[in-house]
Design a protein around this motif. Structure first.
Motif, PDB file in Angstrom:
ATOM      1  N   MET A 149      19.195  37.526  33.437  1.00  0.00           N
ATOM      2  CA  MET A 149      20.277  38.469  33.192  1.00  0.00           C
ATOM      3  C   MET A 149      20.870  38.246  31.805  1.00  0.00           C
ATOM      4  N   LYS A 150      21.396  39.307  31.223  1.00  0.00           N
ATOM      5  CA  LYS A 150      22.077  39.204  29.946  1.00  0.00           C
ATOM      6  C   LYS A 150      23.445  38.566  30.162  1.00  0.00           C
ATOM      7  N   ILE A 151      24.005  38.014  29.097  1.00  0.00           N
ATOM      8  CA  ILE A 151      25.269  37.304  29.198  1.00  0.00           C
ATOM      9  C   ILE A 151      26.369  38.185  29.774  1.00  0.00           C
ATOM     10  N   ASN A 152      26.466  39.424  29.302  1.00  0.00           N
ATOM     11  CA  ASN A 152      27.521  40.304  29.808  1.00  0.00           C
ATOM     12  C   ASN A 152      27.334  40.612  31.291  1.00  0.00           C
ATOM     13  N   GLU A 153      26.077  40.649  31.746  1.00  0.00           N
ATOM     14  CA  GLU A 153      25.804  40.869  33.169  1.00  0.00           C
ATOM     15  C   GLU A 153      26.200  39.649  33.992  1.00  0.00           C
ATOM     16  N   LEU A 154      25.951  38.456  33.446  1.00  0.00           N
ATOM     17  CA  LEU A 154      26.343  37.227  34.128  1.00  0.00           C
ATOM     18  C   LEU A 154      27.865  37.115  34.218  1.00  0.00           C
ATOM     19  N   ILE A 155      28.537  37.491  33.136  1.00  0.00           N
ATOM     20  CA  ILE A 155      29.997  37.457  33.133  1.00  0.00           C
ATOM     21  C   ILE A 155      30.552  38.400  34.201  1.00  0.00           C
ATOM     22  N   LYS A 156      29.989  39.596  34.267  1.00  0.00           N
ATOM     23  CA  LYS A 156      30.462  40.560  35.266  1.00  0.00           C
ATOM     24  C   LYS A 156      30.181  40.069  36.681  1.00  0.00           C
ATOM     25  N   GLN A 157      29.010  39.485  36.897  1.00  0.00           N
ATOM     26  CA  GLN A 157      28.678  38.969  38.226  1.00  0.00           C
ATOM     27  C   GLN A 157      29.639  37.855  38.629  1.00  0.00           C
ATOM     28  N   SER A 158      29.985  37.007  37.664  1.00  0.00           N
ATOM     29  CA  SER A 158      30.929  35.933  37.948  1.00  0.00           C
ATOM     30  C   SER A 158      32.298  36.492  38.333  1.00  0.00           C
ATOM     31  N   GLU A 159      32.729  37.542  37.669  1.00  0.00           N
ATOM     32  CA  GLU A 159      34.017  38.163  38.000  1.00  0.00           C
ATOM     33  C   GLU A 159      33.978  38.832  39.375  1.00  0.00           C
ATOM     34  N   ILE A 160      32.852  39.453  39.690  1.00  0.00           N
ATOM     35  CA  ILE A 160      32.694  40.058  41.023  1.00  0.00           C
ATOM     36  C   ILE A 160      32.765  38.972  42.095  1.00  0.00           C
ATOM     37  N   ASN A 161      32.099  37.848  41.837  1.00  0.00           N
ATOM     38  CA  ASN A 161      32.138  36.730  42.776  1.00  0.00           C
ATOM     39  C   ASN A 161      33.545  36.128  42.865  1.00  0.00           C
ATOM     40  N   ARG A 162      34.256  36.114  41.734  1.00  0.00           N
ATOM     41  CA  ARG A 162      35.624  35.583  41.714  1.00  0.00           C
ATOM     42  C   ARG A 162      36.546  36.444  42.589  1.00  0.00           C
ATOM     43  N   GLU A 170      47.389  40.198  46.022  1.00  0.00           N
ATOM     44  CA  GLU A 170      47.298  41.514  45.393  1.00  0.00           C
ATOM     45  C   GLU A 170      47.326  41.398  43.866  1.00  0.00           C
ATOM     46  N   ALA A 171      48.135  40.475  43.350  1.00  0.00           N
ATOM     47  CA  ALA A 171      48.216  40.280  41.901  1.00  0.00           C
ATOM     48  C   ALA A 171      46.905  39.736  41.349  1.00  0.00           C
ATOM     49  N   ALA A 172      46.313  38.772  42.064  1.00  0.00           N
ATOM     50  CA  ALA A 172      45.044  38.187  41.630  1.00  0.00           C
ATOM     51  C   ALA A 172      43.925  39.221  41.661  1.00  0.00           C
ATOM     52  N   MET A 173      43.865  39.997  42.732  1.00  0.00           N
ATOM     53  CA  MET A 173      42.819  41.017  42.854  1.00  0.00           C
ATOM     54  C   MET A 173      42.958  42.068  41.760  1.00  0.00           C
ATOM     55  N   LYS A 174      44.190  42.452  41.445  1.00  0.00           N
ATOM     56  CA  LYS A 174      44.436  43.437  40.391  1.00  0.00           C
ATOM     57  C   LYS A 174      43.990  42.897  39.034  1.00  0.00           C
ATOM     58  N   GLU A 175      44.319  41.651  38.757  1.00  0.00           N
ATOM     59  CA  GLU A 175      43.977  41.023  37.487  1.00  0.00           C
ATOM     60  C   GLU A 175      42.453  40.951  37.301  1.00  0.00           C
ATOM     61  N   ILE A 176      41.755  40.532  38.334  1.00  0.00           N
ATOM     62  CA  ILE A 176      40.297  40.393  38.239  1.00  0.00           C
ATOM     63  C   ILE A 176      39.623  41.754  38.173  1.00  0.00           C
ATOM     64  N   THR A 177      40.092  42.687  38.979  1.00  0.00           N
ATOM     65  CA  THR A 177      39.512  44.039  38.995  1.00  0.00           C
ATOM     66  C   THR A 177      39.647  44.706  37.630  1.00  0.00           C
ATOM     67  N   GLU A 178      40.776  44.509  36.967  1.00  0.00           N
ATOM     68  CA  GLU A 178      40.963  45.093  35.643  1.00  0.00           C
ATOM     69  C   GLU A 178      39.954  44.517  34.659  1.00  0.00           C
ATOM     70  N   ARG A 179      39.645  43.227  34.766  1.00  0.00           N
ATOM     71  CA  ARG A 179      38.647  42.633  33.878  1.00  0.00           C
ATOM     72  C   ARG A 179      37.270  43.203  34.172  1.00  0.00           C
ATOM     73  N   ILE A 180      36.957  43.370  35.442  1.00  0.00           N
ATOM     74  CA  ILE A 180      35.654  43.929  35.816  1.00  0.00           C
ATOM     75  C   ILE A 180      35.507  45.346  35.254  1.00  0.00           C
ATOM     76  N   ASP A 181      36.563  46.137  35.406  1.00  0.00           N
ATOM     77  CA  ASP A 181      36.509  47.520  34.936  1.00  0.00           C
ATOM     78  C   ASP A 181      36.346  47.611  33.429  1.00  0.00           C
ATOM     79  N   ASN A 182      36.768  46.575  32.708  1.00  0.00           N
ATOM     80  CA  ASN A 182      36.675  46.577  31.249  1.00  0.00           C
ATOM     81  C   ASN A 182      35.371  45.987  30.722  1.00  0.00           C
ATOM     82  N   LEU A 183      34.533  45.486  31.616  1.00  0.00           N
ATOM     83  CA  LEU A 183      33.253  44.893  31.181  1.00  0.00           C
ATOM     84  C   LEU A 183      32.170  45.960  31.045  1.00  0.00           C
TER      85      LEU A 183
END
Length: 274
Positions: A1-14, A261-274
């Motif tokens: 996987m490319k680095i950006n794909e790995l980063i996104k997968q890690s955020e999804i797992n987070r 809810e705050a944690a999920m919002k924070e992580i989801t926003e990062r995922i949406d920006n990847l």
């Protein structure tokens, strides 16, 4: 996987990790978050493992010595197809096959762990077995930095050097915090590089919060140099959830509904920006 794909997968797992711990009402969330990038890199880029053939004799072996952070392993195994969503959703429920430490009843888990200090000795045995059988598989062991106070680790370190186990990689999740506080106040290990080098290991430091650093460090390993390998993974306890980062109380903790809810919002926003 490319680095950006790995980063996104890690955020999804987070995000999934936060959900799982919140629903189970238990989990070592701080250490889970600090090692999640490394686990994602291992299972999506580095390890030779296959959920369709989990007992293949040529597979790479992974041992989670810091077994209390099993929730991070569970979500990684789910994302790779070893563990079904409906099974992971039973974590914390009576009769679930899943417990608070790794067990071999779960596909993809090699050995029961949880008693700190045991993972590296087991990994040494696996690496010796590979040498004896003429197999090319690698063994990777992930330890905690608080775990370094266990004497059995250093017996294993001596054995790794004695038997020239260049097929063995040990990782220390160096987040600087353990259950009772900062590691340097409990049992200092700031001399970790010199200590393991003196044991005859090939020691490297990587930024475990940075996916590129993790991948580059693994690519730099020389598996023919006759030395076992130690990677000091500099990480942040509670990585990826701003109000948990570098806070010792999140070694073990369950977020409130508001925190969830705050944690999920924070992580989801990062995922949406990847």
């Amino acid at each position: 996987m490319k680095i950006n794909e790995l980063i996104k997968q890690s955020e999804i797992n987070r995000r999934r990790l936060i959900e799982v711990i919140y629903n189970a009402k238990a989990g070592h969330i701080g250490g889970d978050l600090s090692c999640l990038n490394v686990l994602t890199a291992l299972y999506f880029d580095i390890l030779n493992v296959n959920a369709a053939d989990p007992k293949n004799t040529d597979r790479d072996r992974f041992v989670l010595s810091k077994g209390h952070c099993v929730e991070a392993l569970y979500v990684t195994l789910e994302s790779k197809g070893f563990l079904k969503k409906e099974v992971l959703d039973t974590l914390g429920q009576y009769g679930s096959v899943l417990s608070g430490h790794p067990t071999i009843e779960v596909s993809g888990i090699e050995v029961n762990t949880g008693a700190l200090g045991h993972g590296l000795p087991i990994g040494v045995g696996m690496a010796i077995a590979a040498k004896m059988d003429g197999k090319s598989y690698k063994t990777v062991v992930l330890m905690g930095d608080g775990e370094q106070g266990e004497g059995s680790i250093y017996e294993a370190a001596m054995a790794g050097n004695q038997y020239h186990l260049d097929n063995l990689v040990a990782i220390i999740d160096r987040n600087h915090l353990q259950i009772s506080g900062n590691t340097e106040n409990v049992m200092g290990i700031d001399n970790i590089h010199d200590r393991w080098s003196a044991f005859g290991w090939d020691v490297k430091t990587m930024n475990g919060d940075d996916m590129q650093s993790i991948i580059d460090t693994f690519k730099s390993i020389d598996y023919t140099n006759g030395k076992p390998h130690l990677l000091v993974s500099e990480t942040t306890k509670g990585k990826g959830v701003s109000f948990m980062e570098n806070i010792a109380k999140w070694h073990h903790g369950v977020p409130t509904q508001e925190q969830y809810e705050a944690a999920m919002k924070e992580i989801t926003e990062r995922i949406d920006n990847l």
